[in-house]
Design an enzyme around this catalytic site. Structure first.
Site, PDB file in Angstrom:
ATOM      1  N   ALA A  42      -8.474 -23.225  19.735  1.00 30.40           N
ATOM      2  CA  ALA A  42      -9.361 -24.657  20.241  1.00 30.40           C
ATOM      3  C   ALA A  42     -10.395 -24.203  21.268  1.00 30.40           C
ATOM      4  O   ALA A  42     -11.601 -24.850  20.816  1.00 30.40           O
ATOM      5  CB  ALA A  42      -8.518 -25.705  20.594  1.00 30.40           C
ATOM      6  N   GLU A  43     -10.163 -23.649  22.107  1.00 26.37           N
ATOM      7  CA  GLU A  43     -11.152 -23.339  23.307  1.00 26.37           C
ATOM      8  C   GLU A  43     -12.387 -22.534  22.634  1.00 26.37           C
ATOM      9  O   GLU A  43     -13.438 -22.766  22.805  1.00 26.37           O
ATOM     10  CB  GLU A  43     -10.467 -22.807  24.582  1.00 26.37           C
ATOM     11  CG  GLU A  43      -9.612 -23.569  25.291  1.00 26.37           C
ATOM     12  CD  GLU A  43      -8.786 -22.666  26.241  1.00 26.37           C
ATOM     13  OE1 GLU A  43      -8.900 -22.963  27.348  1.00 26.37           O
ATOM     14  OE2 GLU A  43      -8.268 -21.985  25.880  1.00 26.37           O
ATOM     15  N   ASP A  45     -13.130 -22.323  19.408  1.00 25.65           N
ATOM     16  CA  ASP A  45     -13.869 -23.403  18.377  1.00 25.65           C
ATOM     17  C   ASP A  45     -14.887 -24.198  19.457  1.00 25.65           C
ATOM     18  O   ASP A  45     -16.080 -24.470  18.712  1.00 25.65           O
ATOM     19  CB  ASP A  45     -13.063 -24.022  17.733  1.00 25.65           C
ATOM     20  CG  ASP A  45     -12.248 -23.162  16.780  1.00 25.65           C
ATOM     21  OD1 ASP A  45     -12.396 -21.941  16.259  1.00 25.65           O
ATOM     22  OD2 ASP A  45     -10.933 -23.675  15.933  1.00 25.65           O
ATOM     23  N   GLU A 124      -6.846  11.697  13.801  1.00 28.92           N
ATOM     24  CA  GLU A 124      -6.625  10.374  13.635  1.00 28.92           C
ATOM     25  C   GLU A 124      -6.214  10.236  12.138  1.00 28.92           C
ATOM     26  O   GLU A 124      -6.381  10.834  11.332  1.00 28.92           O
ATOM     27  CB  GLU A 124      -7.954   9.786  13.821  1.00 28.92           C
ATOM     28  CG  GLU A 124      -9.204  10.177  12.979  1.00 28.92           C
ATOM     29  CD  GLU A 124     -10.471   9.576  13.337  1.00 28.92           C
ATOM     30  OE1 GLU A 124     -10.884   8.484  13.361  1.00 28.92           O
ATOM     31  OE2 GLU A 124     -11.326  10.558  14.110  1.00 28.92           O
ATOM     32  N   LYS A 126      -6.616   8.887   8.412  1.00 30.41           N
ATOM     33  CA  LYS A 126      -7.641   8.805   7.454  1.00 30.41           C
ATOM     34  C   LYS A 126      -7.499   7.587   6.785  1.00 30.41           C
ATOM     35  O   LYS A 126      -7.005   7.436   5.831  1.00 30.41           O
ATOM     36  CB  LYS A 126      -7.755  10.143   6.465  1.00 30.41           C
ATOM     37  CG  LYS A 126      -9.065  10.040   5.537  1.00 30.41           C
ATOM     38  CD  LYS A 126      -8.901  11.253   4.659  1.00 30.41           C
ATOM     39  CE  LYS A 126     -10.250  11.464   3.732  1.00 30.41           C
ATOM     40  NZ  LYS A 126     -10.384  10.171   2.863  1.00 30.41           N
ATOM     41  N   ASP A 128      -8.094   4.819   4.141  1.00 24.20           N
ATOM     42  CA  ASP A 128      -8.571   4.784   2.723  1.00 24.20           C
ATOM     43  C   ASP A 128      -9.556   3.423   2.443  1.00 24.20           C
ATOM     44  O   ASP A 128      -9.119   2.494   2.003  1.00 24.20           O
ATOM     45  CB  ASP A 128      -7.315   4.482   1.718  1.00 24.20           C
ATOM     46  CG  ASP A 128      -7.708   5.017   0.445  1.00 24.20           C
ATOM     47  OD1 ASP A 128      -8.786   5.650   0.277  1.00 24.20           O
ATOM     48  OD2 ASP A 128      -6.976   4.865  -0.428  1.00 24.20           O
ATOM     49  N   TYR A 241     -15.415   5.714  13.880  1.00 22.14           N
ATOM     50  CA  TYR A 241     -14.636   7.265  13.883  1.00 22.14           C
ATOM     51  C   TYR A 241     -15.628   8.172  14.477  1.00 22.14           C
ATOM     52  O   TYR A 241     -15.149   9.218  14.731  1.00 22.14           O
ATOM     53  CB  TYR A 241     -13.926   7.477  12.876  1.00 22.14           C
ATOM     54  CG  TYR A 241     -14.844   7.824  11.699  1.00 22.14           C
ATOM     55  CD1 TYR A 241     -15.803   8.811  11.569  1.00 22.14           C
ATOM     56  CD2 TYR A 241     -14.836   6.940  10.460  1.00 22.14           C
ATOM     57  CE1 TYR A 241     -16.771   8.837  10.461  1.00 22.14           C
ATOM     58  CE2 TYR A 241     -15.686   6.825   9.678  1.00 22.14           C
ATOM     59  CZ  TYR A 241     -16.633   8.065   9.414  1.00 22.14           C
ATOM     60  OH  TYR A 241     -17.513   8.053   8.204  1.00 22.14           O
ATOM     61  N   LYS A 329      -4.613  15.766   3.301  1.00 24.94           N
ATOM     62  CA  LYS A 329      -4.422  14.732   2.581  1.00 24.94           C
ATOM     63  C   LYS A 329      -2.772  14.505   2.464  1.00 24.94           C
ATOM     64  O   LYS A 329      -2.045  15.480   2.869  1.00 24.94           O
ATOM     65  CB  LYS A 329      -4.967  14.648   1.545  1.00 24.94           C
ATOM     66  CG  LYS A 329      -6.445  14.662   1.042  1.00 24.94           C
ATOM     67  CD  LYS A 329      -6.926  13.199   1.481  1.00 24.94           C
ATOM     68  CE  LYS A 329      -8.145  13.187   0.809  1.00 24.94           C
ATOM     69  NZ  LYS A 329      -8.367  12.911  -0.298  1.00 24.94           N
ATOM     70  N   CYS A 423      19.442 -13.248 -23.553  1.00 24.68           N
ATOM     71  CA  CYS A 423      19.861 -12.172 -22.565  1.00 24.68           C
ATOM     72  C   CYS A 423      20.170 -10.792 -23.477  1.00 24.68           C
ATOM     73  O   CYS A 423      20.709 -10.962 -24.314  1.00 24.68           O
ATOM     74  CB  CYS A 423      21.245 -12.686 -21.806  1.00 24.68           C
ATOM     75  SG  CYS A 423      21.974 -11.331 -20.813  1.00 24.68           S
ATOM     76  N   CYS A 426      24.224 -10.218 -22.822  1.00 22.96           N
ATOM     77  CA  CYS A 426      25.314 -11.110 -23.332  1.00 22.96           C
ATOM     78  C   CYS A 426      24.812 -11.917 -24.632  1.00 22.96           C
ATOM     79  O   CYS A 426      25.719 -12.863 -25.312  1.00 22.96           O
ATOM     80  CB  CYS A 426      25.914 -11.955 -22.301  1.00 22.96           C
ATOM     81  SG  CYS A 426      24.922 -13.165 -21.707  1.00 22.96           S
ATOM     82  N   CYS A 441      19.497 -15.493 -16.844  1.00 23.12           N
ATOM     83  CA  CYS A 441      20.671 -15.445 -17.776  1.00 23.12           C
ATOM     84  C   CYS A 441      21.900 -16.487 -17.081  1.00 23.12           C
ATOM     85  O   CYS A 441      22.038 -16.243 -15.946  1.00 23.12           O
ATOM     86  CB  CYS A 441      21.428 -13.976 -18.031  1.00 23.12           C
ATOM     87  SG  CYS A 441      22.976 -14.296 -19.062  1.00 23.12           S
ATOM     88  N   CYS A 446      28.417 -12.519 -17.534  1.00 23.58           N
ATOM     89  CA  CYS A 446      27.296 -11.573 -18.147  1.00 23.58           C
ATOM     90  C   CYS A 446      27.901 -10.188 -17.568  1.00 23.58           C
ATOM     91  O   CYS A 446      28.039 -10.082 -16.147  1.00 23.58           O
ATOM     92  CB  CYS A 446      26.121 -11.971 -17.903  1.00 23.58           C
ATOM     93  SG  CYS A 446      24.896 -10.706 -18.705  1.00 23.58           S
TER      94      CYS A 446
END
Length: 704
Positions: A42-43, A45, A124, A126, A128, A241, A329, A423, A426, A441, A446
């Protein structure tokens, strides 16, 4: 605006606007980069609201680096090309440890260094995502571009400005921060979190649009939108990076780069490390691979870079890649194959799940032949057909799933998938409740439901019945020896000897395992019952709140929904389960068989040597369970919590830790392994053996 109005901007307004921008950027840095806000939403905003009002009143004060200018640009007609002052080269890949060792040896040969001389590296994760470059001049963001072909990228400045982790102006956020260079080209990776990726794909599937194949594909598609408003709606993030061309400051090491960028307001992955040799880099790869699936973003390996930037100059580059860096990788988690057929499985709650039968394909080092298709809506929305070539994904221990069909490869011979109306086991007519995507089912007798109920009841985290696996459960149901889990406790050794492959010893071991399981906890028992929407965590929560089975059975919807974490759907399921007469009979039969629940023994007060300290436990511990560890901390005056925040003093890390470990690293919270935790207790004079030797008495509960 008239000329006379422009001249009348009071100096205090100019100063206030400047102050507001500085405050807002500082709080952006605290929130998005450090994950440690110092004011409420709120502060924050209110500050933004005041700045917007002042800029609306005095538009001459609007600058490109104002926080209000992150969104609001008109759609572009296309992206213009941007040359990189220094090329953004791709990295050589390695999949095997031997290739990484050869990379280290190759560097030493090139530099004429002894083979036994260690080289220092930075390592570090990697990410994606999509590589980008941010050009800052006099501290202000001037241009943001994609990597492109490494020499020419696309100008996506306005889209990058919508990413709140990217500062529009660099500032010194630390007393020891060097002066900001007159120009610095910062390199980073734009990415999308797994959670945001899932949300966007669900929305796309609902609109019958082709989903993104992976978070990297989603991040790239989001960043290259011609309309920045679209980019702004998708929560992208950035890890920096490295740097390219720089004027006004000279870095000596890559580690210095990684340590300095955050001091200027740029976000760097908190998991970066300095490795004193290639062996430590390889060990880092193993550690990151172990926690890979717990991270909130996708990674596909680690990046290893020579730390000394002077050596970068000597090593130079090849045609398209530098000699001083390597991408080590992981095994890929996605691959394409062909959907051969679809079968339908019935779960313990009656849910019917379509399962894809695939042409075998290797993903993440494992041969995958089956994958989930989730439900009928998923199949229809993506228009998946038998015979399609499909993209399949497997991450960690998660069941492989089909991501999307590759429609471009269709030949016309593909067949639609028809969901059954009855089903497959059964023959009962399937039902689907309003608002649910799953067909079920309704027949409790069953066969498939019976087998899976027994398997769930006997599973490790439920009643933990040793020796009762899938084949045994199937045999027990086949021979009509059990209809509900309660029947297990009334079978004798001679009954088990009737099962295929069972002689006296094996039958006795199984009977002993069932007998041993009678002494359990209320939480485990509740989980074993298989109540819909009640997983392990929920079962434990209910056990801790109600303390007894009697009280839980009598609980109303209002009682349950008053518990944080228990929603209306789960509450309704719990109430309906315990009101059902068949379930009541089953529970009564279980208790009559001798099921008892552990109760804590009242103990003498222990010295509060951990008072004021808060602990979080993650991963598997060898000396005790996590629950026992939390109990020890509480008895010693400390606090044990399940969530990681800056209020936590220690995160104790066991084997295969979860996302709590990664968050602890990102917040800079002290982590301890199990041995270090035990040493801490020892240093505080704790007799752990005495605490652990306390007995628990077991009491029997009768119901109905």
């Amino acid at each position: 605006m008239p000329e006379e109005t422009r001249k009348e901007i009071p100096p205090e307004i100019v100063e206030r606007v400047k102050k507001l921008r500085e405050e807002i950027e500082y709080h952006n840095y605290r929130y998005y980069v450090l994950d440690s806000p110092v004011i409420s939403d709120a502060e924050y905003d209110a500050l933004m609201h005041e700045l917007r009002e002042l800029e609306a009143k005095y538009p001459e004060l609007i600058t490109p680096d104002s926080p209000t200018q992150r969104v609001g640009f008109k759609p572009a007609e296309g992206f213009k090309e941007v040359p990189h002052r220094e090329p953004m080269l791709s990295l050589d890949d390695a999949m095997e440890e031997s290739e990484v060792i050869e990379f280290d040896r190759r560097i030493k040969r090139f530099l004429n260094l002894p083979e036994n001389m260690p080289i220092e590296y930075t390592v570090e994760p990697k990410i994606d995502g999509l590589a980008i470059e941010l050009v800052y001049e006099q501290g202000a963001l001037r241009v943001g571009a994609t990597r492109g072909d490494g020499y020419l990228g696309e100008d996506v400045t306005n889209n990058l400005k919508t990413i709140k982790t990217i500062p529009l102006r660099l500032r010194k956020f630390s007393e020891d921060a060097p002066e900001i260079p007159s120009r610095i080209d910062v390199r980073g990776e734009v990415y999308m979190t797994k959670e945001e990726f899932k949300k966007i794909n669900e929305e796309r599937i609902a609109r019958k649009e082709i989903p993104f194949a992976n978070p990297r594909n989603a991040a790239a598609g989001s960043l290259r939108q011609l309309d920045p408003q679209v980019t702004a709606k998708r929560k992208l993030d950035l890890f920096c990076y490295g740097v390219g061309y720089t004027e006004g400051y000279t870095f000596k090491t890559q580690w210095e780069v990684l340590q300095t960028l955050p001091k200027w307001g740029l976000k760097v992955n908190p998991m970066v490390k300095l490795a004193s040799n290639i062996e430590e880099a390889i060990q880092y790869h193993k550690e990151i691979q172990r926690i890979r699936d717990t991270l909130p973003y996708e990674i596909d390996g680690i990046v290893i870079k020579v730390n000394d930037l002077a050596l970068w100059e000597r090593l130079g580059t090849k045609a398209r890649s530098p000699r001083y860096a390597l991408a080590y990788k992981f095994q890929p988690t996605q691959s394409t194959t062909q959907l051969i057929d679809v079968v339908f499985q019935v779960g313990r709650t009656g849910a019917v799940t379509p399962v894809a039968i695939l042409k075998p394909v290797k993903i993440g080092g494992v041969v995958v032949e089956r994958a989930t298709l989730h439900n009928e809506d998923f199949i229809k929305n993506l228009d998946i057909r038998i015979g399609d070539h499909v993209l399949v994904q497997r991450a960690g221990d998660v069941i492989p799933e089909i991501v999307m069909p590759i429609k471009e490869k269709r030949t016309g011979q593909e067949r639609e998938i028809h969901f059954p109306t009855h089903c497959p086991i059964c023959g009962s007519k399937l039902v689907k409740k309003s608002g649910e995507a799953v067909w079920r089912c309704p027949n409790r007798s069953c066969y498939a439901q019976g087998v899976r109920r027994i398997m769930h009841f006997a599973s490790r985290n439920a009643m933990n019945i040793e020796g009762l696996g899938t084949k045994v459960a199937q045999a027990l149901v086949d021979k009509e020896m059990v209809q509900t889990p309660a029947d297990l406790y009334y079978l004798k050794i001679e009954d088990f000897m009737k099962l295929p492959g069972f002689a006296y010893k094996k039958a006795k071991n199984l009977r002993d395992g069932i007998e041993k399981s009678k002494k359990t906890t209320l939480g485990r028992f509740l989980f074993a019952l298989g109540i819909r929407h009640v997983g392990e965590a929920m079962a434990q929560l209910l056990a801790e709140r109600f303390k007894s089975l009697d009280k839980l059975i009598q609980a109303s919807m209002a009682d349950l929904t008053a518990i944080p974490g228990v929603g209306p759907e789960a509450a309704k399921s719990i109430v309906e389960f315990f009101r059902d007469e068949e379930n009541q009979r089953m529970i009564e039969k279980l208790l009559q068989a001798g099921i008892t629940f552990e109760e804590e023994e009242k103990e003498e007060a222990l010295p509060k040597v951990l008072e004021g300290l808060t602990f979080v436990f993650t991963g598997a511990l060898r000396s005790f369970s996590r629950e026992e560890a939390k109990e020890i901390v509480t008895k010693l005056g400390g606090k044990a919590t399940d969530s990681v925040s800056r209020n936590v003093n220690y995160v104790v890390v066991g084997e295969e830790p979860g996302s709590k470990y990664q968050k602890a690293l990102s917040l800079g919270i002290k982590t301890l392994n199990e041995e270090e935790f035990l040493k801490l207790l020892e240093e505080k004079g704790v007799n752990l053996e005495k605490i652990m030797s306390k007995k628990t008495e077991r009491t029997k509960t009768t119901l109905f």
